[in-house]
Design an enzyme around this catalytic site. Structure first.
Site, PDB file in Angstrom:
ATOM      1  CD  GLU A  79      -2.936  -1.449   2.001  1.00  0.00           C
ATOM      2  OE1 GLU A  79      -4.096  -1.707   1.911  1.00  0.00           O
ATOM      3  OE2 GLU A  79      -2.292  -1.253   3.404  1.00  0.00           O
ATOM      4  CG  ASP A  94     -11.910  -8.176  -0.822  1.00  0.00           C
ATOM      5  OD1 ASP A  94     -10.846  -7.591  -0.480  1.00  0.00           O
ATOM      6  OD2 ASP A  94     -12.751  -8.216   0.026  1.00  0.00           O
TER       7      ASP A  94
HETATM    8  O1  OS5 Z   1      -4.533  -4.713   6.300  1.00  0.00           O
HETATM    9  C1  OS5 Z   1      -5.647  -5.663   5.871  1.00  0.00           C
HETATM   10  C2  OS5 Z   1      -7.005  -4.972   5.746  1.00  0.00           C
HETATM   11  N1  OS5 Z   1      -6.716  -4.959   4.121  1.00  0.00           N
HETATM   12  C3  OS5 Z   1      -8.141  -3.951   3.695  1.00  0.00           C
HETATM   13  C4  OS5 Z   1      -9.161  -5.193   3.240  1.00  0.00           C
HETATM   14  C5  OS5 Z   1     -10.087  -5.995   3.989  1.00  0.00           C
HETATM   15  N2  OS5 Z   1     -10.181  -6.089   5.314  1.00  0.00           N
HETATM   16  C6  OS5 Z   1     -11.218  -6.819   5.777  1.00  0.00           C
HETATM   17  N3  OS5 Z   1     -11.994  -7.682   4.928  1.00  0.00           N
HETATM   18  C7  OS5 Z   1     -11.836  -7.563   3.587  1.00  0.00           C
HETATM   19  N4  OS5 Z   1     -12.498  -8.363   2.958  1.00  0.00           N
HETATM   20  C8  OS5 Z   1     -11.029  -6.853   3.143  1.00  0.00           C
HETATM   21  N5  OS5 Z   1     -10.318  -6.388   1.929  1.00  0.00           N
HETATM   22  C9  OS5 Z   1      -9.332  -5.770   1.870  1.00  0.00           C
HETATM   23  C10 OS5 Z   1      -6.241  -5.714   3.538  1.00  0.00           C
HETATM   24  C11 OS5 Z   1      -5.389  -6.560   4.464  1.00  0.00           C
HETATM   25  C12 OS5 Z   1      -6.032  -7.797   4.726  1.00  0.00           C
HETATM   26  S1  OS5 Z   1      -5.321  -9.183   5.742  1.00  0.00           S
HETATM   27  C13 OS5 Z   1      -4.475  -9.722   4.273  1.00  0.00           C
HETATM   28  C14 OS5 Z   1      -3.223 -10.666   4.828  1.00  0.00           C
HETATM   29  C15 OS5 Z   1      -2.467 -11.018   3.627  1.00  0.00           C
HETATM   30  C16 OS5 Z   1      -1.321 -11.874   4.031  1.00  0.00           C
HETATM   31  N6  OS5 Z   1      -0.887 -12.643   5.009  1.00  0.00           N
HETATM   32  N7  OS5 Z   1       0.229 -13.316   4.943  1.00  0.00           N
HETATM   33  N8  OS5 Z   1       0.828 -12.398   3.846  1.00  0.00           N
HETATM   34  C17 OS5 Z   1       0.090 -11.879   3.314  1.00  0.00           C
HETATM   35  C18 OS5 Z   1       2.410 -12.748   3.513  1.00  0.00           C
HETATM   36  C19 OS5 Z   1       3.279 -11.986   4.458  1.00  0.00           C
HETATM   37  C20 OS5 Z   1       4.205 -12.620   4.967  1.00  0.00           C
HETATM   38  C21 OS5 Z   1       5.494 -12.178   5.393  1.00  0.00           C
HETATM   39  C22 OS5 Z   1       5.245 -10.579   5.685  1.00  0.00           C
HETATM   40  C23 OS5 Z   1       4.142  -9.984   4.999  1.00  0.00           C
HETATM   41  C24 OS5 Z   1       3.050 -10.526   4.481  1.00  0.00           C
END
Ligand code: OS5
Length: 232
Positions: free
Chosen positions: A13, A197
Site C-alpha cells: 500500500e 474484493d
Molecule cells: O490490512 C488488511 C485489511 N486490508 C483491507 C481489506 C479488507 N479487510 C477486511 N476484509 C476484507 N475483505 C478486506 N479486503 C481488503 C487488507 C489486509 C487484509 S489481511 C491480508 C493478509 C495477507 C497476507 N498474509 N500473509 N501474507 C500476506 C504474506 C506475508 C508474509 C510476511 C510478511 C508480510 C506478508
C-alpha cells in the site's frame, strides 16, 4: 513547512508512493520503519503499520507524536459492501466505525464505548480537496461509511450484518483506529481505499489478485492530493 503523514497497512500500500518519490530516508521507531521525504515543499513521513487496529494505532500515534504530523492520509485497499463499488473503485470515508467493538451486554449499541462514539467523522477540508482532485482527474470517488475490525471478512452473512448495523459502504482492518487516534490528537485525517474484493467467499482470491493494482490506484490518487495540498 507542512508535515503530512501517509500511511498504509501493508507494504504493497505504500510501495507505489516510495517508488514515485524515489528518494527518501529511513528511520526506525518502535520496531517499524518510517520513511521521510520532501515533496513540492511538503515534509512527508510515510509508513506501513502492519495489519490490524493495534498496529495501525501505534503507527498513527508515532507519526503524530514522534514525527509531528499535522495531517494524516491513509492509502490502501478495502472490501466492498456497497454494490456500486467495483474492483479498483475509490472510496473516501466520511466517517468510520469499529464493527468488532461489542459491549452490547451493557445495553450499548454495537461499535460504542462510553466516552467514545460509534462513528468518527473525517476532516471536511481534506474531503473537499479529494473531491476537487477527483473532478480534475475525472475519476469517480464514492464518499461513505467505512467499517473497521480485526477480521478479514470473507463471508456474506458478516458483510450483510456490518451493512445493516452501520450502514457501511466498505470494510477494512485499520481505518477507524487511525481515525480515533487522529481525532484524539486533533489531527485532520483522510482515509482512502480502493476496492480489492467484495468481502464474500471469493474475497481471499480477489484480494490476492487485485491488492497491487488497487493499492496503486489509491496511492496515485493520494499523490494528486499532495499536488493539491502543495499548491495551497
Ligand atoms: O490490512 C488488511 C485489511 N486490508 C483491507 C481489506 C479488507 N479487510 C477486511 N476484509 C476484507 N475483505 C478486506 N479486503 C481488503 C487488507 C489486509 C487484509 S489481511 C491480508 C493478509 C495477507 C497476507 N498474509 N500473509 N501474507 C500476506 C504474506 C506475508 C508474509 C510476511 C510478511 C508480510 C506478508
Amino acid at each position: 513547512m507542512s508535515k503530512i503523514a501517509i500511511m498504509g497497512a501493508m507494504v504493497e500500500e505504500i510501495e507505489p508512493l516510495l517508488e514515485f518519490l524515489g528518494t527518501y530516508e529511513s528511520v526506525e521507531v518502535a520496531d517499524n520503519t518510517y520513511y521521510t521525504a520532501e515533496y513540492k515543499g511538503l515534509e512527508l513521513v510515510i509508513a506501513y503499520s502492519k495489519i490490524g487496529k493495534v498496529f495501525a494505532s501505534l503507527t498513527a500515534s508515532t507519526m503524530i507524536q514522534k514525527f509531528g504530523a499535522e495531517k494524516l492520509l491513509f492509502s490502501g485497499v478495502a472490501g466492498a459492501i456497497n454494490p456500486k463499488l467495483k474492483i479498483g473503485d475509490l472510496i473516501a470515508a466520511t466517517s468510520l466505525c469499529q464493527h468488532d467493538l461489542d459491549i452490547t451486554a451493557f445495553g450499548h449499541p454495537y461499535g460504542f464505548v462510553p466516552e467514545g462514539g460509534v462513528f468518527v467523522e473525517s476532516d471536511k477540508t481534506l474531503l473537499a480537496i479529494a473531491n476537487d482532485v477527483a473532478s480534475d482527474l475525472e475519476k469517480p470517488l464514492l464518499e461513505g461509511v467505512i467499517a473497521t475490525g480485526d477480521q478479514f471478512v470473507a463471508d456474506e452473512v458478516r458483510k450483510d450484518w456490518i451493512e445493516s448495523t452501520f450502514n457501511a459502504d466498505a470494510l477494512e482492518m485499520e481505518g477507524a483506529s487511525v481515525a480515533v487516534v487522529c481525532d484524539a490528537f486533533d489531527v485532520p485525517f483522510f482515509i482512502l481505499r480502493a476496492i480489492s474484493d467484495s468481502a464474500d467467499m471469493d474475497a481471499g482470491f480477489s484480494f490476492d489478485e487485485f491488492l497491487k493494482s488497487s493499492a496503486k490506484e489509491s496511492a496515485q490518487f493520494v499523490i494528486s492530493m499532495l499536488d493539491k495540498l502543495a499548491s495551497k
